[in-house]
Each structure stands twice: as structure tokens, then as C-alpha cells.
Enzyme design. Structure first.
Site, mmCIF file in Angstrom:
data_model
loop_
_atom_site.group_PDB
_atom_site.id
_atom_site.type_symbol
_atom_site.label_atom_id
_atom_site.label_comp_id
_atom_site.label_asym_id
_atom_site.label_seq_id
_atom_site.Cartn_x
_atom_site.Cartn_y
_atom_site.Cartn_z
ATOM 1 C CD GLU A 170 36.030 13.107 35.049
ATOM 2 O OE1 GLU A 170 34.896 12.577 35.110
ATOM 3 O OE2 GLU A 170 36.710 13.351 36.053
ATOM 4 N N GLY A 213 26.281 23.649 40.728
ATOM 5 C CA GLY A 213 26.948 23.842 39.428
ATOM 6 C C GLY A 213 28.454 23.708 39.528
ATOM 7 N N GLY A 237 30.597 20.911 39.673
ATOM 8 C CA GLY A 237 31.427 19.809 39.168
ATOM 9 C C GLY A 237 31.563 18.630 40.112
ATOM 10 C CB SER A 269 27.667 15.087 40.796
ATOM 11 O OG SER A 269 26.843 14.616 39.788
ATOM 12 C CB SER A 319 22.509 18.344 38.658
ATOM 13 O OG SER A 319 23.684 17.837 38.102
ATOM 14 C CG ASP A 338 28.039 12.386 37.662
ATOM 15 O OD1 ASP A 338 29.176 11.881 37.744
ATOM 16 O OD2 ASP A 338 27.804 13.415 37.008
HETATM 17 C C1 GLA Z 1 29.315 14.500 34.035
HETATM 18 C C2 GLA Z 1 28.337 13.406 33.633
HETATM 19 C C3 GLA Z 1 28.950 12.017 33.824
HETATM 20 C C4 GLA Z 1 30.335 11.910 33.207
HETATM 21 C C5 GLA Z 1 31.205 13.108 33.606
HETATM 22 C C6 GLA Z 1 32.518 13.116 32.874
HETATM 23 O O1 GLA Z 1 29.549 14.517 35.411
HETATM 24 O O2 GLA Z 1 27.144 13.487 34.385
HETATM 25 O O3 GLA Z 1 28.083 11.034 33.304
HETATM 26 O O4 GLA Z 1 30.257 11.770 31.813
HETATM 27 O O5 GLA Z 1 30.549 14.347 33.354
HETATM 28 O O6 GLA Z 1 33.274 12.009 33.229
#
Ligand code: GLA
Length: 398
Positions: A44, A134, A136, A138, A140, A184
Site C-alpha cells: 500500500e 468512494g 476504497g 476503486s 473511480s 488501480d
Molecule cells: C489509491 C491510488 C493507488 C495507490 C493506493 C494506495 O488507490 O489510486 O495508486 O497509491 O491508493 O496504495
């Protein structure tokens, strides 16, 4: 695709009929694409530090239905959100707060146009999503990459999956104002069922790794605390890492990304960094990168207990050194780690809210959810969301 839907989930087999209800016409020329959510198993906040990450696409999808129009108009609608967003393909797209989710789509169009792709007509879009917004996992990037793929296929641009991923990232940087890494967009474009990807973010070399969890499942735990990356301290963390890297380089360390240092090299070189905060940020990155390698080895060896332990260590480091957790994620991870049948738990994604994941024995999933929910509600005052997931496929035509 519509397997294992819960009663609150959108059934994508309804999307063509919903499209016709919304825009009229017949089924002809309507195309449907799906795009997954992702979990990051471990690694992460190191994709933008040249680290290795280990994410998987999951079987929660966002769907994009699209049809070309005879004029130059663009129309976006969503099954779940009110309102219509109208544009023209000849617009000069810029970020506007009031455009809400349409910004993610316009961001992709702006980057495509900047790369010289031409549109010979407009189009209409209807979206539906089973990915919490929103949250976590992903949503978006699922939207960006799903839409980019839909447009590319519909207009014959034929972008390959890695180009789709890079386009999504460019849109975040140049349009949304978030200096995210590539993780992501990469996993959402490239994910495969039953596989996670070990991605070297420095070189974009990658390998698929079998996600064999035996009797264990990943449970996603959603804090239900909504945040957008741009509102968060994401860009600030990235700047701090760049500052730490610069100090190391100025003091003779020959690297171009923090994660090129092994933990042993870091311990030897770190003396030149005097600022406590920068020390903690860099330490997280370098040790997290090592945890990714250890986690992949543990999984290969079928040592799920070791994998679980690494998840716990990752969370601790994200809490104490990278400081991106907060009370909601700490409550979820802390409660999860104590439960019988749970091998480990950590926040996943950017943090500051969003989701955590836990590795839980399949026979214990129900009691796990019940117990963690109780503790979360008692501490935070509202409910968390939970679901157990399987790995899924990257962006695809339905
Ligand atoms: C978000 C970003 C990724 C990554 C994570 C943390 O999801 O889009 O690129 O940096 O946070 O690991």
C-alpha cells in the site's frame, strides 16, 4: 456475470432494457462493458514509490452501456444516480465540481483528444454499478477504465489494456488533480479470475499469481466513511516520499525510487534524513515492499497464516508510520484481527476511510461479520458494510 447477486445489487441483464427505457430505440447498436472493483492484498502506498504491489480484481462490477448518436451530443446517465449530464464531443472538457461523476468520463475524453483520437459523432451512456462509491475498492478507476474501454471499442481506437490503464492514470493526474500511482487502473484493466497480479510499478513488469486461498475468503469491510482521494492527504504523502528520496539522492544514494532500497540498505542510509515524519513515511514504503515479496512467497507455499501476519503488519505500519488509517479503519482491522477464523486484516487502498480486508475461514464468515459489525457500531456510531468476495475479471465486453 450476474451470479451471486444479493437482492440490493443491480442485475446487468436488465441494462439493455433500462437503456431503451432511458434513451428509446432498439437493442441494436447498444454495447455493454463491465469493469471490476479491486482489492489490494498488500503493497500500500508504494506504487508511486516504484514498489511492488499485489492487487486482485474482484467480482463486483460496474457496467457501462453505450450507443453512438447521429449528432455530436454526449449524454451520461446512471441507473443509481439522479440527473443527466449533457456535453458535446467538441467541448473543451475541464474539471467542474458540479459535473460530479461525469468528470471521470470527461477526463478520459480529454486525454484521448489530447492524444489525437478523433470522434466522428457523439454517444449516450447509461451506467449501473455494484461497486460502493468512494469506498476504497476503486470505484473511480472502475469507472474511468470501464468507460475508456467502452469508448475505445465503440469508436475503433482498439487501445490495449495497458494503454487503458495509463489513460486512466493520466486522467487522474491531469484532469482530477490526484497524483495516484498505476496500481488501480492496472489491475482493473488486466485482472483475471482466480489470479492476483504481482506488479513492479517501476518497470510495469507483472506476473499473474494463482490466488489459492483454500478454505479462506477475503471479506471486504467498508467503513462507510466517504472520501475522495483529492480531499484526502494522498498528494501530501506522495510529496513527503519524494522529499525523502531527494535527501537520500543528495547524500549519494544511487536510486530513482524509494522502494529500490532493501530494508538493510535503508537502515544503513537513513541517517541523512533528520525529519521524523519523512523517516516514518520512507520506512513504511521500504518495509512494505519487502512484505509484498514475503506475501507472494507465503501464498506460493500455501502458508496462509504467514500471509495473514503480513496483512496485520502492513496495517500497523500504515497506521503508525504512514498515518493513513483513522479510527474507522483501525476499529475494523482491530476487531477483525481478534476474531476466531481470521488470519489477518488490513486497510486496502488509499485509506482515510474506505475499506479494509480480512482473510477469514469460510465457515466463520457469518459470525465474523456479526462480531465486527457489533464492535464497529458501538465505537463509530453507524454500521460498516461487509461482503465476501472472489477474484474477478478485468474490463471486458459483456
Ligand atoms: C489509491 C491510488 C493507488 C495507490 C493506493 C494506495 O488507490 O489510486 O495508486 O497509491 O491508493 O496504495
Amino acid at each position: 456475470m450476474a451470479n451471486s447477486l444479493t437482492k440490493n445489487e443491480y442485475n446487468p441483464t436488465d441494462l439493455k432494457a433500462d437503456f431503451i427505457k432511458t434513451y428509446g430505440g432498439t437493442e441494436k447498436d447498444i454495447r455493454i462493458f463491465s469493469s471490476p472493483a479491486r482489492i489490494n492484498i498488500i503493497g500500500e502506498h508504494i506504487d508511486y514509490n516504484g514498489g511492488k504491489v499485489f492487487p486482485a480484481a474482484i467480482n463486483r462490477y460496474l457496467y457501462v452501456a453505450i450507443r453512438k448518436r447521429p449528432d455530436t451530443k454526449i449524454c451520461y446517465k446512471s441507473v443509481q444516480f439522479e440527473g443527466t449530464h449533457l456535453f458535446d464531443i467538441n467541448d473543451n472538457f475541464t474539471f467542474r465540481k458540479e459535473d460530479d461523476y461525469a468528470n471521470y468520463l470527461n477526463g478520459i475524453l480529454s486525454q484521448l483528444k489530447a492524444k489525437g483520437y478523433r470522434f466522428n459523432c457523439g454517444f449516450e451512456v447509461l451506467m449501473a454499478s455494484n461497486v460502493p462509491a468512494g469506498g476504497g475498492i476503486s470505484s473511480s478507476s472502475a469507472l474511468e477504465c470501464g468507460f475508456a474501454y467502452a469508448v475505445s471499442e465503440t469508436f475503433g481506437f482498439n487501445l490495449d489494456r495497458i494503454e487503458i490503464a495509463k489513460l486512466g492514470q493520466m486522467s487522474e493526474h491531469n484532469f482530477m488533480g490526484v497524483n495516484c500511482g498505476i496500481m488501480d487502473q492496472f489491475i482493473i484493466s488486466m485482472g483475471k479470475e482466480k489470479k492476483a497480479i504481482l506488479l513492479d510499478c517501476n518497470t510495469l513488469e507483472y506476473q499473474y499469481a494463482p490466488l489459492e486461498l483454500g478454505d479462506y475468503r477475503f471479506v471486504v469491510m467498508n467503513t462507510n466513511k466517504i472520501r475522495r482521494l483529492a480531499d484526502s492527504k494522498y498528494n501530501e504523502r506522495r510529496e513527503q516520499c519524494e522529499e525523502a528520496l531527494k535527501i537520500l539522492q543528495d547524500n549519494g544514494t544511487k536510486i530513482d525510487a524509494l522502494c529500490q532500497l532493501t530494508p538493510a540498505e535503508w537502515e544503513e542510509k537513513k541517517g541523512c534524513i533528520k525529519d521524523e515524519t519523512l523517516l516514518k513515511r520512507a520506512k513504511h514504503c521500504i518495509y512494505e515492499n519487502q512484505r509484498v515479496l514475503d506475501a507472494v512467497e507465503a501464498l506460493k507455499a500455501g502458508d496462509l497464516a504467514k500471509l495473514g501476519k503480513l496483512l496485520n503488519e502492513s496495517h500497523k505500519s500504515l497506521d503508525e508510520d504512514y498515518e493513513v488509517t483513522g479510527i474507522e479503519l483501525n476499529t475494523l482491522a482491530g476487531a477483525a484481527q481478534k476474531q476466531e477464523g481470521c488470519l489477518g486484516a488490513r486497510m486496502t487502498g488509499a485509506g482515510f476511510g474506505g475499506c479494509a480486508i480480512a482473510l477469514v475461514h469460510k465457515d466463520k464468515v457469518d459470525s465474523f461479520i456479526e462480531n465486527v459489525q457489533k464492535e464497529y457500531t458501538r465505537t463509530i456510531g453507524y454500521n460498516a458494510g461487509f461482503f465476501s468476495c472472489e477474484s474477478g475479471n478485468g474490463v471486458t465486453t459483456c
